[in-house]
Design a protein around this motif. Sequence first.
Motif, PDB file in Angstrom:
ATOM      1  N   ASN A   1     -37.989  94.191  82.919  1.00 59.28           N
ATOM      2  CA  ASN A   1     -36.748  95.247  83.179  1.00 59.28           C
ATOM      3  C   ASN A   1     -36.645  96.498  82.586  1.00 59.28           C
ATOM      4  O   ASN A   1     -36.236  97.390  83.246  1.00 59.28           O
ATOM      5  CB  ASN A   1     -35.371  94.232  82.954  1.00 59.28           C
ATOM      6  CG  ASN A   1     -35.293  93.334  84.093  1.00 59.28           C
ATOM      7  OD1 ASN A   1     -35.441  93.328  85.077  1.00 59.28           O
ATOM      8  ND2 ASN A   1     -34.531  92.095  83.572  1.00 59.28           N
ATOM      9  N   VAL A   2     -37.220  96.567  81.533  1.00 57.20           N
ATOM     10  CA  VAL A   2     -37.171  98.010  80.684  1.00 57.20           C
ATOM     11  C   VAL A   2     -38.064  98.868  81.359  1.00 57.20           C
ATOM     12  O   VAL A   2     -37.938  99.946  81.644  1.00 57.20           O
ATOM     13  CB  VAL A   2     -37.312  97.663  79.222  1.00 57.20           C
ATOM     14  CG1 VAL A   2     -37.623  99.235  78.495  1.00 57.20           C
ATOM     15  CG2 VAL A   2     -36.215  96.963  78.392  1.00 57.20           C
ATOM     16  N   PHE A   3     -39.347  98.337  81.813  1.00 57.39           N
ATOM     17  CA  PHE A   3     -40.353  99.072  82.251  1.00 57.39           C
ATOM     18  C   PHE A   3     -39.965  99.559  83.733  1.00 57.39           C
ATOM     19  O   PHE A   3     -40.029 100.618  84.041  1.00 57.39           O
ATOM     20  CB  PHE A   3     -41.931  98.367  82.419  1.00 57.39           C
ATOM     21  CG  PHE A   3     -42.395  98.231  81.031  1.00 57.39           C
ATOM     22  CD1 PHE A   3     -42.191  98.826  79.917  1.00 57.39           C
ATOM     23  CD2 PHE A   3     -43.578  97.528  81.029  1.00 57.39           C
ATOM     24  CE1 PHE A   3     -42.709  98.682  78.743  1.00 57.39           C
ATOM     25  CE2 PHE A   3     -44.352  97.161  79.855  1.00 57.39           C
ATOM     26  CZ  PHE A   3     -43.937  97.557  78.585  1.00 57.39           C
ATOM     27  N   ALA A   4     -39.125  98.706  84.438  1.00 57.14           N
ATOM     28  CA  ALA A   4     -38.620  99.087  85.489  1.00 57.14           C
ATOM     29  C   ALA A   4     -37.630 100.314  85.780  1.00 57.14           C
ATOM     30  O   ALA A   4     -37.717 100.738  86.487  1.00 57.14           O
ATOM     31  CB  ALA A   4     -37.923  97.797  86.710  1.00 57.14           C
ATOM     32  N   LEU A   5     -36.974 100.078  84.567  1.00 59.76           N
ATOM     33  CA  LEU A   5     -35.675 101.079  84.509  1.00 59.76           C
ATOM     34  C   LEU A   5     -36.133 102.357  83.972  1.00 59.76           C
ATOM     35  O   LEU A   5     -35.747 103.526  84.725  1.00 59.76           O
ATOM     36  CB  LEU A   5     -34.812 100.452  83.262  1.00 59.76           C
ATOM     37  CG  LEU A   5     -33.758 101.402  82.989  1.00 59.76           C
ATOM     38  CD1 LEU A   5     -32.577 101.795  84.156  1.00 59.76           C
ATOM     39  CD2 LEU A   5     -32.842 100.888  81.716  1.00 59.76           C
ATOM     40  N   GLU A   6     -37.369 102.485  83.036  1.00 59.70           N
ATOM     41  CA  GLU A   6     -38.104 103.507  82.877  1.00 59.70           C
ATOM     42  C   GLU A   6     -38.671 103.995  83.950  1.00 59.70           C
ATOM     43  O   GLU A   6     -38.434 105.464  84.124  1.00 59.70           O
ATOM     44  CB  GLU A   6     -39.038 103.322  81.753  1.00 59.70           C
ATOM     45  CG  GLU A   6     -38.450 103.224  80.370  1.00 59.70           C
ATOM     46  CD  GLU A   6     -39.478 102.876  79.274  1.00 59.70           C
ATOM     47  OE1 GLU A   6     -39.297 103.274  78.071  1.00 59.70           O
ATOM     48  OE2 GLU A   6     -40.294 102.259  79.575  1.00 59.70           O
ATOM     49  N   ALA A   7     -39.245 103.379  85.023  1.00 57.39           N
ATOM     50  CA  ALA A   7     -39.785 103.899  85.968  1.00 57.39           C
ATOM     51  C   ALA A   7     -38.908 104.640  86.834  1.00 57.39           C
ATOM     52  O   ALA A   7     -39.101 105.771  87.568  1.00 57.39           O
ATOM     53  CB  ALA A   7     -40.810 103.072  86.714  1.00 57.39           C
ATOM     54  N   PHE A   8     -37.686 103.897  86.940  1.00 59.80           N
ATOM     55  CA  PHE A   8     -36.663 104.112  88.013  1.00 59.80           C
ATOM     56  C   PHE A   8     -36.068 105.659  87.510  1.00 59.80           C
ATOM     57  O   PHE A   8     -36.108 106.843  88.377  1.00 59.80           O
ATOM     58  CB  PHE A   8     -35.587 103.577  88.127  1.00 59.80           C
ATOM     59  CG  PHE A   8     -34.511 103.929  88.785  1.00 59.80           C
ATOM     60  CD1 PHE A   8     -34.586 103.568  90.174  1.00 59.80           C
ATOM     61  CD2 PHE A   8     -33.401 104.779  88.300  1.00 59.80           C
ATOM     62  CE1 PHE A   8     -33.379 103.779  91.236  1.00 59.80           C
ATOM     63  CE2 PHE A   8     -32.489 105.061  89.218  1.00 59.80           C
ATOM     64  CZ  PHE A   8     -32.437 104.787  90.502  1.00 59.80           C
ATOM     65  N   VAL A   9     -35.997 105.748  86.341  1.00 51.01           N
ATOM     66  CA  VAL A   9     -35.474 106.944  85.582  1.00 51.01           C
ATOM     67  C   VAL A   9     -36.567 108.045  85.739  1.00 51.01           C
ATOM     68  O   VAL A   9     -36.120 109.295  86.128  1.00 51.01           O
ATOM     69  CB  VAL A   9     -34.948 106.752  84.054  1.00 51.01           C
ATOM     70  CG1 VAL A   9     -34.677 108.082  83.389  1.00 51.01           C
ATOM     71  CG2 VAL A   9     -33.571 105.798  84.235  1.00 51.01           C
ATOM     72  N   ARG A  10     -37.883 107.984  85.628  1.00 49.62           N
ATOM     73  CA  ARG A  10     -38.729 108.908  85.669  1.00 49.62           C
ATOM     74  C   ARG A  10     -38.938 109.240  86.972  1.00 49.62           C
ATOM     75  O   ARG A  10     -38.978 110.574  87.202  1.00 49.62           O
ATOM     76  CB  ARG A  10     -39.946 108.193  85.024  1.00 49.62           C
ATOM     77  CG  ARG A  10     -41.250 109.172  85.036  1.00 49.62           C
ATOM     78  CD  ARG A  10     -42.434 108.675  84.304  1.00 49.62           C
ATOM     79  NE  ARG A  10     -42.724 107.332  84.715  1.00 49.62           N
ATOM     80  CZ  ARG A  10     -42.592 106.252  83.861  1.00 49.62           C
ATOM     81  NH1 ARG A  10     -42.125 106.332  82.689  1.00 49.62           N
ATOM     82  NH2 ARG A  10     -42.811 104.901  84.144  1.00 49.62           N
ATOM     83  N   CYS A  11     -38.746 108.269  87.917  1.00 45.98           N
ATOM     84  CA  CYS A  11     -38.947 108.628  89.263  1.00 45.98           C
ATOM     85  C   CYS A  11     -37.727 109.406  89.919  1.00 45.98           C
ATOM     86  O   CYS A  11     -37.714 110.497  90.663  1.00 45.98           O
ATOM     87  CB  CYS A  11     -38.914 107.547  90.266  1.00 45.98           C
ATOM     88  SG  CYS A  11     -39.365 107.948  92.062  1.00 45.98           S
TER      89      CYS A  11
END
Length: 187
Positions: free
Chosen positions: A62-72
């Motif tokens: 979930n943390v990795f997915a959140l970071e990827a979303f914010v980065r994108c």
Amino acid sequence: MPNQSPVEQLHAEYARLHDQPPSTLTEDQRRSLTFYNGEMESRSAGEIPDTVPRDVANWIRNVFALEAFVRCQGRMPRENRRLPEGAISAVEKQRANSVRAQRRAFIAGRLSTYQARRLLCVPGFSFHPLEDVWQATRVAYADFTATQGAHRNFAAQTRPNGPSRGGPRKCALPTGAALCPQTGSRL
């Protein structure tokens, strides 16, 4: 090291903690190291190994997915029920639900120190976003009144004949309403 990112600083701190004897660690530090070790194993292997406990693996995903979303997207996921149906994608809703769950877990005291600090490394993440906005608005208003003098009635300046007949309007809370004690004490 100069110019380390917040995540790198956090990882460096927990790398030092990892080297301490387990008998000297608190329960929170041991739990935090479980999440830290799981994240480090995931980063080195390129995927989350089967040896990582399931709850830790889910949290890391979930943390990795959140970071990827914010980065994108360049922003935190939206959680706005006023938007028309379909305006927010299923992926964004999933990220928003994950963020809401982390905030609730934090408030309930279920997050380890590492989890809380790791989430705060995600750009734009806050455990109390509405409070942060309120504080920023309060600071901006204080700066404005410090530079401009007292509160100014801009409506009276725009009317050619001054304020309306009843004099300046007074803002008041609805009957029976009250400010929360924390907010009232800051005014």
